[in-house]
Design a protein around this motif. Structure first.
Motif, PDB file in Angstrom:
ATOM      1  N   PRO A 226      65.051  41.489  68.516  1.00  0.00           N
ATOM      2  CA  PRO A 226      63.837  41.031  67.949  1.00  0.00           C
ATOM      3  C   PRO A 226      62.676  40.891  69.171  1.00  0.00           C
ATOM      4  N   GLY A 227      61.431  41.120  68.824  1.00  0.00           N
ATOM      5  CA  GLY A 227      60.367  41.018  69.549  1.00  0.00           C
ATOM      6  C   GLY A 227      59.509  39.664  69.049  1.00  0.00           C
ATOM      7  N   LEU A 228      58.166  39.554  69.571  1.00  0.00           N
ATOM      8  CA  LEU A 228      57.238  38.536  69.288  1.00  0.00           C
ATOM      9  C   LEU A 228      56.998  38.620  67.814  1.00  0.00           C
ATOM     10  N   LEU A 229      56.883  39.827  67.121  1.00  0.00           N
ATOM     11  CA  LEU A 229      56.698  40.054  65.947  1.00  0.00           C
ATOM     12  C   LEU A 229      57.555  39.132  64.863  1.00  0.00           C
ATOM     13  N   ALA A 230      58.923  39.212  65.173  1.00  0.00           N
ATOM     14  CA  ALA A 230      60.003  38.749  64.324  1.00  0.00           C
ATOM     15  C   ALA A 230      59.848  37.301  64.600  1.00  0.00           C
ATOM     16  N   GLN A 231      59.566  36.750  65.655  1.00  0.00           N
ATOM     17  CA  GLN A 231      59.319  35.416  65.979  1.00  0.00           C
ATOM     18  C   GLN A 231      58.275  34.532  65.237  1.00  0.00           C
ATOM     19  N   ALA A 232      57.260  35.514  64.924  1.00  0.00           N
ATOM     20  CA  ALA A 232      55.926  34.990  64.447  1.00  0.00           C
ATOM     21  C   ALA A 232      56.028  35.257  62.890  1.00  0.00           C
ATOM     22  N   ASN A 233      57.127  35.611  62.421  1.00  0.00           N
ATOM     23  CA  ASN A 233      57.040  35.805  61.046  1.00  0.00           C
ATOM     24  C   ASN A 233      57.321  34.520  60.090  1.00  0.00           C
ATOM     25  N   ARG A 234      56.432  34.423  59.202  1.00  0.00           N
ATOM     26  CA  ARG A 234      55.869  33.218  58.494  1.00  0.00           C
ATOM     27  C   ARG A 234      55.288  32.140  59.275  1.00  0.00           C
ATOM     28  N   GLY A 235      54.847  32.476  60.463  1.00  0.00           N
ATOM     29  CA  GLY A 235      53.875  31.681  61.101  1.00  0.00           C
ATOM     30  C   GLY A 235      52.401  32.076  61.685  1.00  0.00           C
ATOM     31  N   PHE A 236      52.162  31.754  62.931  1.00  0.00           N
ATOM     32  CA  PHE A 236      51.104  32.392  63.658  1.00  0.00           C
ATOM     33  C   PHE A 236      51.517  33.084  64.909  1.00  0.00           C
ATOM     34  N   LEU A 237      50.633  34.371  64.980  1.00  0.00           N
ATOM     35  CA  LEU A 237      50.721  34.926  66.298  1.00  0.00           C
ATOM     36  C   LEU A 237      49.633  34.891  66.959  1.00  0.00           C
TER      37      LEU A 237
ATOM     38  N   GLU B  77      61.695  52.340  65.642  1.00  0.00           N
ATOM     39  CA  GLU B  77      62.454  53.482  65.780  1.00  0.00           C
ATOM     40  C   GLU B  77      62.577  53.826  67.304  1.00  0.00           C
ATOM     41  N   ARG B  78      63.781  53.576  67.513  1.00  0.00           N
ATOM     42  CA  ARG B  78      64.194  54.118  68.917  1.00  0.00           C
ATOM     43  C   ARG B  78      65.735  54.625  68.926  1.00  0.00           C
ATOM     44  N   GLU B  79      65.728  55.844  69.730  1.00  0.00           N
ATOM     45  CA  GLU B  79      67.040  56.431  69.997  1.00  0.00           C
ATOM     46  C   GLU B  79      67.834  56.725  68.806  1.00  0.00           C
ATOM     47  N   GLY B  80      67.155  57.265  67.489  1.00  0.00           N
ATOM     48  CA  GLY B  80      67.965  57.674  66.451  1.00  0.00           C
ATOM     49  C   GLY B  80      68.286  56.464  65.440  1.00  0.00           C
ATOM     50  N   ILE B  81      67.634  55.106  65.899  1.00  0.00           N
ATOM     51  CA  ILE B  81      67.893  54.037  65.223  1.00  0.00           C
ATOM     52  C   ILE B  81      66.728  53.409  64.382  1.00  0.00           C
ATOM     53  N   SER B  82      66.735  53.141  63.239  1.00  0.00           N
ATOM     54  CA  SER B  82      65.500  52.637  62.541  1.00  0.00           C
ATOM     55  C   SER B  82      65.842  51.099  62.115  1.00  0.00           C
ATOM     56  N   ILE B  83      64.793  50.248  62.172  1.00  0.00           N
ATOM     57  CA  ILE B  83      64.819  49.048  61.593  1.00  0.00           C
ATOM     58  C   ILE B  83      63.649  48.725  61.077  1.00  0.00           C
ATOM     59  N   ARG B  84      63.532  47.966  59.646  1.00  0.00           N
ATOM     60  CA  ARG B  84      62.476  47.292  59.227  1.00  0.00           C
ATOM     61  C   ARG B  84      62.731  45.879  59.267  1.00  0.00           C
ATOM     62  N   HIS B  85      61.796  45.094  59.546  1.00  0.00           N
ATOM     63  CA  HIS B  85      61.973  43.660  59.321  1.00  0.00           C
ATOM     64  C   HIS B  85      60.677  42.850  58.753  1.00  0.00           C
ATOM     65  N   PRO B  86      60.795  41.700  57.921  1.00  0.00           N
ATOM     66  CA  PRO B  86      59.527  41.064  57.755  1.00  0.00           C
ATOM     67  C   PRO B  86      58.847  40.764  58.960  1.00  0.00           C
ATOM     68  N   ALA B  87      57.448  40.895  58.827  1.00  0.00           N
ATOM     69  CA  ALA B  87      56.340  40.336  59.856  1.00  0.00           C
ATOM     70  C   ALA B  87      55.364  39.772  59.291  1.00  0.00           C
ATOM     71  N   ARG B  88      55.545  38.499  58.475  1.00  0.00           N
ATOM     72  CA  ARG B  88      54.181  37.933  57.678  1.00  0.00           C
ATOM     73  C   ARG B  88      53.680  36.936  58.621  1.00  0.00           C
ATOM     74  N   PHE B  89      52.570  37.225  59.304  1.00  0.00           N
ATOM     75  CA  PHE B  89      51.960  36.302  60.057  1.00  0.00           C
ATOM     76  C   PHE B  89      50.625  36.086  59.874  1.00  0.00           C
ATOM     77  N   VAL B  90      50.038  35.005  60.163  1.00  0.00           N
ATOM     78  CA  VAL B  90      48.347  35.021  60.322  1.00  0.00           C
ATOM     79  C   VAL B  90      48.233  35.305  61.670  1.00  0.00           C
ATOM     80  N   LEU B  91      47.333  36.494  61.907  1.00  0.00           N
ATOM     81  CA  LEU B  91      47.010  36.876  63.413  1.00  0.00           C
ATOM     82  C   LEU B  91      45.692  36.111  63.753  1.00  0.00           C
ATOM     83  N   VAL B  92      45.716  35.411  64.930  1.00  0.00           N
ATOM     84  CA  VAL B  92      44.589  34.629  65.451  1.00  0.00           C
ATOM     85  C   VAL B  92      44.254  35.312  66.806  1.00  0.00           C
TER      86      VAL B  92
END
Length: 365
Positions: free
Chosen positions: A146-157, A185-200
């Motif tokens: 997971p990257g920064l978008l995953a960490q920011a889920n349900r928070g602030f970025l 999507e990388r190397e034939g692998i796909s993943i979707r995850h929630p990334a609900r955050f307030v972008l500031v």
């Protein structure tokens, strides 16, 4: 494509975190426009985030962190890298949704609302996430890191100096903020995850502006300036000095107003779904955008959502003209076409048109 599973680091021992005192939100002097824009986005994240432009050293990052600290702890799935809500299935990652469908009791923990900083040098892989190559080599399996978008889920970025960020990366952030989902999507692998955050995003206009196409996608645009009132500047010096000398005592002094604002925000989120906006107000919003020659329909949508959030914040369930007048500058100043020969700034242009259409003497946040 096969569905990747996120790497789970919950079994690793984490070093004890030292809690750093956070300056109270209600102790911040001035910058009312910025504070209101942030609060309204917390009440309704669909508004689309906040772009804060202004002078250096005016408390932009301090204000964002202070608001996050003010918010109550939220329930989360304890072993989920995305911090999914344990009861809202529609907002869960595929793994948590599958576990719940199988009847598993998801472990629950409570955590503070996060503020995730995005550094200027961050790559797209760091932001969106990537394949865990180390695990692929060691164990022969492909796992999602997971990257920064995953960490920011349900928070602030929070992105400081967003106007210096690569346009492509800003576009990625805005796409995720608008959809609430991050797709990798990388190397034939796909993943979707929630990334609900307030972008500031924040920045100094002297260092360059965002392209209009990107700026338009921020819900609200707050301008902050260095205070020119000597008494207020002295009050800021004294308050900051008191906080630095004895943070605990200073925070305790603001316990009551902090609790009051927290309750007010919580109540607003509860009643937001009951807030209505009449056709007469909507027609005025549409006419305002027509008269200001706003391109597209994002302006009307943002004004309607923001006005409803403001009404909820004030404890009302019906939007009135004054609600729109108060937030019109925040929602429209960055959507106006640039006129190099104009003798007034965009905020003033919006104010004058609001005064004509809504019949108020003064408009603005």
């Amino acid at each position: 494509m096969t569905q990747a599973q996120p790497s789970n680091h919950s079994d690793r021992r984490q070093p004890a975190q030292i809690k750093v005192p956070t300056y109270p939100f209600t102790a911040i002097i001035g910058q009312e426009e910025m504070k209101l824009a942030l609060i309204l986005n917390v009440i309704d994240p669909r508004i689309g985030g906040v772009m804060i432009m202004g002078d250096r050293g005016t408390g932009k990052s301090t204000t964002v962190r202070a608001l996050a600290e003010l918010l109550p702890e939220v329930p989360s799935v304890a072993d989920c890298p995305f911090g999914c809500h344990p009861e809202k299935t529609s907002e869960m990652c595929p793994s948590c949704r599958e576990r719940m469908a199988e009847g598993e009791a998801l472990p629950i923990t409570y955590r503070k609302t996060r503020v995730v900083d995005l550094p200027l040098g961050a790559t797209e892989d760091r932001v969106c996430g990537t394949i865990d190559i180390q695990k692929a080599l060691a164990e022969g399996v492909k796992a999602f890191e997971p990257g920064l978008l995953a960490q920011a889920n349900r928070g602030f970025l929070y992105v400081d100096e967003v106007n210096l960020l690569d346009d492509h990366l800003v576009d990625v952030l805005l796409d995720s903020a608008a959809s609430g989902v991050n797709v990798v999507e990388r190397e034939g692998i796909s993943i979707r995850h929630p990334a609900r955050f307030v972008l500031v995003g924040s920045g100094n206009p002297e260092e360059g502006e965002l392209r209009p196409q990107l700026l338009d996608r921020f819900g609200l645009h707050a301008q902050i300036r260095t205070l020119r009132d000597a008494q207020k500047r002295v009050a800021i010096i004294r308050s900051r000095s008191d906080f630095d000398n004895d943070p605990e005592s200073f925070i305790e002094k603001f316990h009551a107003p902090q609790a009051e604002l927290q309750a007010k925000i919580s109540r607003a989120k509860e009643i937001l779904g009951d807030v209505t906006i009449g056709d007469e107000v909507l027609l005025k919003i549409a006419q305002l955008c027509i008269d200001l020659e706003i391109d597209g329909h994002r302006g009307e949508l943002v004004l309607a959502r923001t006005a409803k959030a403001l009404a909820a914040f004030e404890g009302r369930t019906e939007v009135c003209d004054d609600d729109v007048a108060r937030i019109a500058v925040l929602g429209l100043r960055h959507r106006l076409r640039k006129d190099p020969l104009a003798t007034m700034d965009n905020g003033r242009r919006v104010q004058e048109k609001v005064a004509q259409i809504f019949g108020v003497e003064k408009a603005g946040a």
